[in-house]
Structure formats: structure tokens, C-alpha cells
Design a protein around this motif. Sequence first.
Motif, short mmCIF file in Angstrom:
data_model
loop_
_atom_site.label_atom_id
_atom_site.label_comp_id
_atom_site.label_asym_id
_atom_site.label_seq_id
_atom_site.Cartn_x
_atom_site.Cartn_y
_atom_site.Cartn_z
N GLY A 97 0.78 -1.24 -0.04
CA GLY A 97 0.14 0.10 0.19
C GLY A 97 0.66 1.27 0.03
N LEU A 98 2.11 1.16 -0.27
CA LEU A 98 2.97 2.28 -0.29
C LEU A 98 2.64 3.21 -1.67
CD1 LEU A 98 6.39 1.35 1.08
CD2 LEU A 98 4.51 2.04 2.35
N SER A 99 2.66 4.32 -1.62
CA SER A 99 2.69 5.27 -2.92
C SER A 99 3.93 5.13 -3.62
CB SER A 99 2.07 6.52 -2.64
OG SER A 99 3.26 7.27 -1.75
N LYS A 100 4.03 5.60 -4.74
CA LYS A 100 5.15 5.72 -5.45
C LYS A 100 6.36 6.39 -4.79
CE LYS A 100 4.35 4.21 -9.94
NZ LYS A 100 3.01 4.30 -10.80
N TRP A 101 6.02 7.69 -4.16
CA TRP A 101 6.76 8.58 -3.76
C TRP A 101 7.44 7.78 -2.50
CZ3 TRP A 101 10.04 12.22 -4.07
CH2 TRP A 101 10.38 12.97 -2.63
N GLN A 102 6.36 7.26 -1.75
CA GLN A 102 6.98 6.43 -0.29
C GLN A 102 7.79 5.39 -0.66
OE1 GLN A 102 2.93 5.64 1.16
NE2 GLN A 102 2.92 7.01 2.43
N THR A 103 7.49 4.67 -1.80
CA THR A 103 8.53 3.70 -2.14
C THR A 103 9.70 4.01 -2.62
OG1 THR A 103 6.54 2.49 -3.19
CG2 THR A 103 8.61 1.80 -3.94
N LEU A 104 9.64 5.26 -3.42
CA LEU A 104 11.04 5.90 -3.88
C LEU A 104 11.75 6.19 -2.59
CD1 LEU A 104 12.88 6.86 -6.01
CD2 LEU A 104 11.47 9.14 -5.91
N ARG A 105 11.21 6.89 -1.60
CA ARG A 105 12.06 7.33 -0.36
C ARG A 105 12.46 6.45 0.41
NH1 ARG A 105 8.72 11.72 2.85
NH2 ARG A 105 8.16 9.70 3.46
N LYS A 106 11.40 5.54 0.87
CA LYS A 106 11.75 4.42 1.91
C LYS A 106 12.35 3.15 1.43
CE LYS A 106 10.16 7.19 5.24
NZ LYS A 106 11.23 7.25 6.31
N VAL A 107 12.02 2.95 0.16
CA VAL A 107 12.60 1.29 -0.32
C VAL A 107 13.82 1.46 -1.27
CG1 VAL A 107 11.81 -0.55 -1.34
CG2 VAL A 107 10.49 0.55 0.12
N ILE A 108 13.46 2.33 -2.33
CA ILE A 108 14.51 2.47 -3.56
C ILE A 108 15.76 3.42 -3.18
CG2 ILE A 108 14.74 3.11 -5.65
CD1 ILE A 108 12.71 0.71 -5.10
N LEU A 109 15.63 4.56 -2.56
CA LEU A 109 16.72 5.49 -2.32
C LEU A 109 17.74 4.75 -1.45
CD1 LEU A 109 15.78 9.05 -1.90
CD2 LEU A 109 16.96 8.04 -3.59
N ALA A 110 17.33 4.25 -0.31
CA ALA A 110 18.50 3.72 0.66
C ALA A 110 19.14 2.58 0.02
CB ALA A 110 18.07 3.11 1.74
N GLN A 111 18.47 1.74 -1.05
CA GLN A 111 19.49 0.57 -1.38
C GLN A 111 20.06 1.21 -2.59
OE1 GLN A 111 16.94 -3.20 -2.25
NE2 GLN A 111 15.21 -1.97 -1.30
N MET A 112 19.44 2.21 -3.49
CA MET A 112 20.47 2.70 -4.28
C MET A 112 21.57 3.26 -4.05
SD MET A 112 19.67 6.07 -6.95
CE MET A 112 20.31 6.92 -5.38
N PHE A 113 21.49 4.19 -2.95
CA PHE A 113 22.63 4.71 -2.23
C PHE A 113 23.86 3.83 -1.91
CE2 PHE A 113 20.29 8.76 -1.99
CZ PHE A 113 21.43 9.70 -2.69
#
Lengths: 250, 217
Positions: free
Chosen positions: B127-143
Motif C-alpha cells: 500500500g505504499l505510494s510511488k513517492w513513499q516507495t522511492l523514499r523509503k525503499v529505493i533510495l536507501a538501496q540505491m545509495f
Amino acid sequence: MSSMIEVNDLEKSFGNLDVLKKVSFNIAAGEAVAVIGPSGSGKSTMLRSLVHLEEVTGGSIVIQGKPLVENGKYVSGASIREITSSMGMVFQHFNLFPHLTVRGNLELAPRMLKRESVKEITARSRDLLSKVGLAEKADVYPAKLSGGQKQRVAIARALMLNPDILLFDEPTSALDPELTGEVLRVIRQLAEENMTMIVVTHEMNFARDVADRVIFMDNGEITESGTPSQIFDHPQQERTRVFLSKESRL
Amino acid sequence: MDYIIQISGPMLEGARTTVLLFLIVILVSIPLGFLVTLMAKSVIKPLAWIAHTYIYVMRGTPLLLQLLFFCFGLPQIPVIGQYLVMDRFVAASLGFILNYGAYFAEIFRGGMLSIDKGQHEAAKVLGLSKWQTLRKVILAQMFRVALPAVANESISLVKDTALLYAVAVPELLNYAKTAVNRDFTVTPFVVAGVIYLLMTLVLTLFFKALEKRFKFE
């Protein structure tokens, strides 16, 4: 009994390839349904379309009385989120968030959705980790867990949002055989608690023991469905018989 | 020994310019790079096109050419040129930022590609929005994935600051060269080398610590 899920004439095609051909079924509240069939028969695609992880090209899906797909089209984005929020999903490859601890994996979504207090969320994550037998792993990162432990965390994570329906997409297919038991035990327990669930699986013994009903899919169609004893002991279709005899030889 | 101490003063003065440029460029080009990565992945085609062109131009031409262009080229442009006369340090900073921004964009794009699509699917079903997913899931892993490449790029930047020499902004190398010419000795070059090594050592240790901190084990 009220219908949790009603699927009618669901279709999906890529060009000439029909992945789903007019698939129809109902799932009643509290029912545990196993979906079996050969690889590539459309089982996973059917399951994933229930939570909008796939697009479809025809038919309808109704979740708890609310239309999710009408005439092959998903309803608008906001409604999709609202309707699918009653469903949790467990994936073949767990899909845990590697940068968060076990507890972090469980609590991320409830904390973002802000429907309840942090206190309630942490209490529930503790309870659910105990339920799946991983209370002592709360502060561990997924990288340190075995496959079976990861999948149990994934189940607990799905339960955090108090879903009415749980979908399992081959939950034990990526596990070593000796680790499937611990995951299947958790799913069995949920079935005994009358969780409504659909389990796409290759575990025939599990389907026979746990499911209230078994659906056999082949080549994008549901060719047979019935109680476990009807499907496993008295299959009516030749295709079902061929598939089951192959499976039992493995 | 006395000589080394005597020249170290002005050389450290020069090193200050080097460090200042480094900090300005890192602090601006990393967010810029991230923005460009998002643009490059955007569904709005003109945005993606602009991002790709920008990356292509900045990566496809020499950094030295870009610096000369910003410092000495811009003021030569007919009509608008007179408004583009900047302090040379500012002009050079701009050149560095735009150049490194393009490299960071590519590094982050690679980091994004490494993230399994199952992560997006799990976030969506939760149920995460695209923006929440980017911030909380994708960014940390990408960095985390991008960290070694970012460290590498940062060390390159320390050394690339010596290109300021070409646009006559006084910095570490400039002071060293002046001392060598004046005193007929190679010692200032050695001292400059040691100062560069110290700066890259600090960075190396810093990124090692970051990598350890974000091991997720």
C-alpha cells in the motif's frame, strides 16, 4: 457464505499469446484455495492480477463486493489502492527490504500509512514475529536469515496490515526442501484460523491437506476444480491426471 | 625541513581553495545527479530527452574544455556574453558541478537498475505510494549500491581540482608550481603530492566507514 473474490471471464493476452482465457472463480470468506497446474499455466498471472501487479485485457474482478476490474479495465488509481488494501501477498522470492531489519520490514508500511499509533504497530509486530516463531530475530537484517525464516518474515509483514485475504505465490518454490515445512506450518495455521487465502503451489501434499478447494489450471484456463479428494483421488480430466501422475513421480 | 615548513603555509592556503571547490561541487552535484536520474527515468519524454542529452554532452567532452568554456568562452557569446562574465572560481565551480552531476546521474541510474522489481511489487502490495516507495525503499538501496562508485568519483574530484591551474585560479598546484619556478627545487611538488594524498586518505576512510555503516547485516 459471502464472496470475498469474484472473478469472471478474466483474460490477458500478449499479441497472439493468451495467458489467461476466460478464467472465472469465486472465493468465499474463510476459504483456503490451492491453485495447482504446470509451469506457465497462468496461475501466478491470475493471482498477481488480483492486486494489480499485472494488467489484464478482459473480464472482471470484484473484491468484497467492490469492482476492481470491469470489462478488462482496472478502476481508477485511488480506488485500486483502497480495494487491494484488504489483500496481502507473499512472493516466491520473499521480496523483503534488505536495508531494513526484520522489525523494520514489518513496520514500514503501517508507519507510512499512519492508520494507527506507533505503539499499536510495534505491539503487533512483536506478536506476529512470535506467531511465526521469529521473535528473537526482530533486530536482524534479512541477509542473516535462512530462506525459510525470510518467508516467515514476509508472511508476518503481510499480516501487519490485517488483510482479509492472503495471496501466496509459490511461497516454498525458492526454498530448500528441508525448509519448506516451517513455512507450510505457518500457512496451515492461518488456514485453521479461517484466513481467506489463495495459495499457488507445487506442494501437492500441502494442497491436499490444507485446502478446502483445489483449482487446476492448464494453458491459461481453469480446467477442473473441486475438493482435494475430487481432484487428487478422482480427477475427471485427462490433463489433470497426466499432471498429477507426473508430480507424484517427482 | 625549514624550507618545507616555509612553503607549507602558502601551499595550505592553496589547499583551502581546493577543499572549498571540492565541498561546493560534491554538495551540489550529488543532488543534481539524483535529479537528473529521476528526469532520465521520467515518463515525460522531453524531460528524459533533456537529461540524456545533458549526460551525453557532459560525459562526451573533456572536463578541461568545459572549464575553459565556462571561464573564457561564455563572455565571448555575442549579445548575452557580457552578462555571463563570472568570477573565475564561480565559473569553474559551475563547470565542475555540471560535469560531475552527469557522472553521478549515471552512477545513480546504475544503482536504480540493480534494484529487483520485486522490491517495487512488495511496496505496492503493502500500500505504499510511488513517492513513499522511492523514499523509503529505493533510495536507501540505491545509495548503498552506488556508494563505492561515489567514493571513486569523489577521489577523482580531489585530483581534478588541479585543473583550476588551467583557468588561473590559484590553488594547491598553482602555489607548488610557483615555488618550483622561484626556488629551483622539486620539493614543492612532493609537498603538494603529500597534501593531495592526505585529502584522498581522509575521503577513503570516510567512505570505508560509510560502507561499513550501511552494510545491512
